[in-house]
Scaffold this motif. Structure first.
Motif, PDB file in Angstrom:
ATOM      1  N   PRO A 195      20.384  -7.374   9.053  1.00  0.00           N
ATOM      2  CA  PRO A 195      19.827  -8.975   7.934  1.00  0.00           C
ATOM      3  C   PRO A 195      19.552 -10.022   9.700  1.00  0.00           C
ATOM      4  N   GLY A 196      18.954 -10.602   9.040  1.00  0.00           N
ATOM      5  CA  GLY A 196      18.236 -11.668   9.932  1.00  0.00           C
ATOM      6  C   GLY A 196      17.289 -10.681  10.540  1.00  0.00           C
ATOM      7  N   GLY A 197      16.716  -9.564  10.937  1.00  0.00           N
ATOM      8  CA  GLY A 197      15.609  -8.601  11.197  1.00  0.00           C
ATOM      9  C   GLY A 197      14.857  -9.321  10.825  1.00  0.00           C
ATOM     10  N   SER A 198      13.483  -8.805  12.088  1.00  0.00           N
ATOM     11  CA  SER A 198      11.937  -8.897  10.804  1.00  0.00           C
ATOM     12  C   SER A 198      11.804  -7.654  10.756  1.00  0.00           C
ATOM     13  N   LEU A 199      10.610  -7.184  10.478  1.00  0.00           N
ATOM     14  CA  LEU A 199       9.698  -6.245  10.250  1.00  0.00           C
ATOM     15  C   LEU A 199       8.479  -6.632   9.713  1.00  0.00           C
ATOM     16  N   ARG A 200       7.303  -5.830  10.425  1.00  0.00           N
ATOM     17  CA  ARG A 200       6.077  -5.966   9.563  1.00  0.00           C
ATOM     18  C   ARG A 200       5.719  -4.855   8.838  1.00  0.00           C
ATOM     19  N   LEU A 201       5.391  -4.867   7.617  1.00  0.00           N
ATOM     20  CA  LEU A 201       4.348  -3.260   7.315  1.00  0.00           C
ATOM     21  C   LEU A 201       3.356  -4.302   7.454  1.00  0.00           C
ATOM     22  N   SER A 202       1.836  -2.421   6.926  1.00  0.00           N
ATOM     23  CA  SER A 202       1.049  -2.852   7.049  1.00  0.00           C
ATOM     24  C   SER A 202       0.581  -2.048   5.960  1.00  0.00           C
ATOM     25  N   CYS A 203      -0.605  -2.024   5.557  1.00  0.00           N
ATOM     26  CA  CYS A 203      -0.893  -1.050   4.549  1.00  0.00           C
ATOM     27  C   CYS A 203      -3.166  -1.246   5.642  1.00  0.00           C
ATOM     28  N   ALA A 204      -2.910   0.235   5.170  1.00  0.00           N
ATOM     29  CA  ALA A 204      -4.244   0.394   5.803  1.00  0.00           C
ATOM     30  C   ALA A 204      -4.964   1.642   4.597  1.00  0.00           C
ATOM     31  N   ALA A 205      -6.545   0.756   3.751  1.00  0.00           N
ATOM     32  CA  ALA A 205      -6.981   0.999   2.626  1.00  0.00           C
ATOM     33  C   ALA A 205      -8.016   1.799   3.170  1.00  0.00           C
ATOM     34  N   SER A 206      -8.885   2.904   2.516  1.00  0.00           N
ATOM     35  CA  SER A 206     -10.355   3.650   2.670  1.00  0.00           C
ATOM     36  C   SER A 206     -10.672   4.319   1.414  1.00  0.00           C
ATOM     37  N   GLY A 207     -11.952   3.925   1.453  1.00  0.00           N
ATOM     38  CA  GLY A 207     -12.111   5.320   0.014  1.00  0.00           C
ATOM     39  C   GLY A 207     -13.301   3.739  -0.646  1.00  0.00           C
ATOM     40  N   PHE A 208     -12.668   2.598  -0.370  1.00  0.00           N
ATOM     41  CA  PHE A 208     -13.309   1.771  -1.593  1.00  0.00           C
ATOM     42  C   PHE A 208     -13.673   0.910  -0.468  1.00  0.00           C
ATOM     43  N   SER A 229      13.642 -12.590   8.997  1.00  0.00           N
ATOM     44  CA  SER A 229      15.245 -13.411   8.375  1.00  0.00           C
ATOM     45  C   SER A 229      15.563 -12.599   6.557  1.00  0.00           C
ATOM     46  N   LEU A 230      15.302 -11.316   7.199  1.00  0.00           N
ATOM     47  CA  LEU A 230      15.231 -10.075   6.450  1.00  0.00           C
ATOM     48  C   LEU A 230      17.301 -10.463   5.406  1.00  0.00           C
ATOM     49  N   LYS A 231      16.877 -10.622   4.276  1.00  0.00           N
ATOM     50  CA  LYS A 231      18.390 -10.543   3.990  1.00  0.00           C
ATOM     51  C   LYS A 231      18.233  -8.614   3.035  1.00  0.00           C
ATOM     52  N   PRO A 232      20.037  -8.993   2.869  1.00  0.00           N
ATOM     53  CA  PRO A 232      20.081  -7.569   2.626  1.00  0.00           C
ATOM     54  C   PRO A 232      18.669  -7.413   1.042  1.00  0.00           C
ATOM     55  N   GLU A 233      19.220  -7.716   0.155  1.00  0.00           N
ATOM     56  CA  GLU A 233      18.128  -8.099  -1.129  1.00  0.00           C
ATOM     57  C   GLU A 233      17.402  -8.349  -0.839  1.00  0.00           C
ATOM     58  N   ASP A 234      16.336  -7.906   0.027  1.00  0.00           N
ATOM     59  CA  ASP A 234      14.953  -7.672   0.392  1.00  0.00           C
ATOM     60  C   ASP A 234      14.567  -5.910   0.438  1.00  0.00           C
ATOM     61  N   THR A 235      16.485  -5.388   0.404  1.00  0.00           N
ATOM     62  CA  THR A 235      15.904  -4.046   0.397  1.00  0.00           C
ATOM     63  C   THR A 235      15.637  -3.456  -0.409  1.00  0.00           C
ATOM     64  N   ALA A 236      14.445  -2.412  -0.439  1.00  0.00           N
ATOM     65  CA  ALA A 236      13.316  -1.895  -1.645  1.00  0.00           C
ATOM     66  C   ALA A 236      12.005  -1.081  -1.160  1.00  0.00           C
ATOM     67  N   ASP A 237      11.408  -0.172  -2.385  1.00  0.00           N
ATOM     68  CA  ASP A 237      10.578   0.298  -1.608  1.00  0.00           C
ATOM     69  C   ASP A 237       9.371  -0.778  -1.709  1.00  0.00           C
ATOM     70  N   TYR A 238       8.698  -1.347  -1.037  1.00  0.00           N
ATOM     71  CA  TYR A 238       7.544  -2.189  -0.573  1.00  0.00           C
ATOM     72  C   TYR A 238       5.732  -1.229  -0.940  1.00  0.00           C
ATOM     73  N   TYR A 239       5.419  -2.161  -2.015  1.00  0.00           N
ATOM     74  CA  TYR A 239       3.915  -1.426  -1.716  1.00  0.00           C
ATOM     75  C   TYR A 239       2.390  -1.702  -1.863  1.00  0.00           C
ATOM     76  N   CYS A 240       2.092  -1.795  -1.484  1.00  0.00           N
ATOM     77  CA  CYS A 240       0.627  -1.944  -0.939  1.00  0.00           C
ATOM     78  C   CYS A 240      -0.597  -2.212  -2.657  1.00  0.00           C
ATOM     79  N   TYR A 241      -0.688  -2.977  -2.960  1.00  0.00           N
ATOM     80  CA  TYR A 241      -1.757  -3.016  -4.555  1.00  0.00           C
ATOM     81  C   TYR A 241      -3.421  -3.632  -4.360  1.00  0.00           C
ATOM     82  N   ALA A 242      -4.119  -2.856  -5.298  1.00  0.00           N
ATOM     83  CA  ALA A 242      -5.798  -3.484  -4.868  1.00  0.00           C
ATOM     84  C   ALA A 242      -5.994  -3.819  -6.092  1.00  0.00           C
ATOM     85  N   ARG A 243      -6.418  -4.721  -6.170  1.00  0.00           N
ATOM     86  CA  ARG A 243      -7.128  -5.283  -7.583  1.00  0.00           C
ATOM     87  C   ARG A 243      -8.809  -6.069  -7.750  1.00  0.00           C
ATOM     88  N   HIS A 244      -9.894  -4.799  -7.381  1.00  0.00           N
ATOM     89  CA  HIS A 244     -10.997  -5.397  -7.700  1.00  0.00           C
ATOM     90  C   HIS A 244     -11.163  -6.672  -8.193  1.00  0.00           C
TER      91      HIS A 244
END
Length: 118
Positions: A14-27, A85-100
């Motif tokens: 808790p209180g820490g940081s993360l940087r998520l990345s989502c690499a796209a290809s094929g469109f 400033s992450l909190k325990p309630e941020d615990t989840a699976d995180y998904y990247c989503y693309a919409r044209h």
């Protein structure tokens, strides 16, 4: 073949940081609005943050405003989610989503797990 590959998840205190990345290809990445969603155990998937195709506009869930920043690099076909400033309630699976931008064709990534715990 369309791919959205998330990375950067993990276990953080808790209180820490993360940087998520989502690499796209094929469109054509620059023709798509991009978003991050998350789904906690037993809960529905919810929008965390979104960014327009040009990066000119962003939006955030109230629960993460001020702690999270979404950005994109169209030259690298990548969208990021900086989470502080992450909190325990941020615990989840995180998904990247693309919409044209026009056709509304969309794609989902496979998700990356974020666990906030001491």
């Amino acid at each position: 073949q369309v791919q959205l590959v998330e990375s950067g998840g993990g276990l953080v205190q808790p209180g820490g940081s993360l940087r998520l990345s989502c690499a796209a290809s094929g469109f054509t990445f620059s023709a798509y609005h991009m978003s991050w969603y998350r789904q906690a155990p037993g809960k529905e998937r919810e929008l965390v943050a979104g960014i327009t195709s040009t990066g000119g506009s962003t939006n955030y869930a109230d629960s993460v405003k001020g702690r999270v920043t979404i950005s994109r690099d169209n030259a690298k076909n990548t969208v990021y989610l900086q989470m502080n400033s992450l909190k325990p309630e941020d615990t989840a699976d995180y998904y990247c989503y693309a919409r044209h931008v026009f056709s509304r064709r969309d794609y989902w990534g496979q998700g990356t797990q974020v666990t906030v715990s001491s």
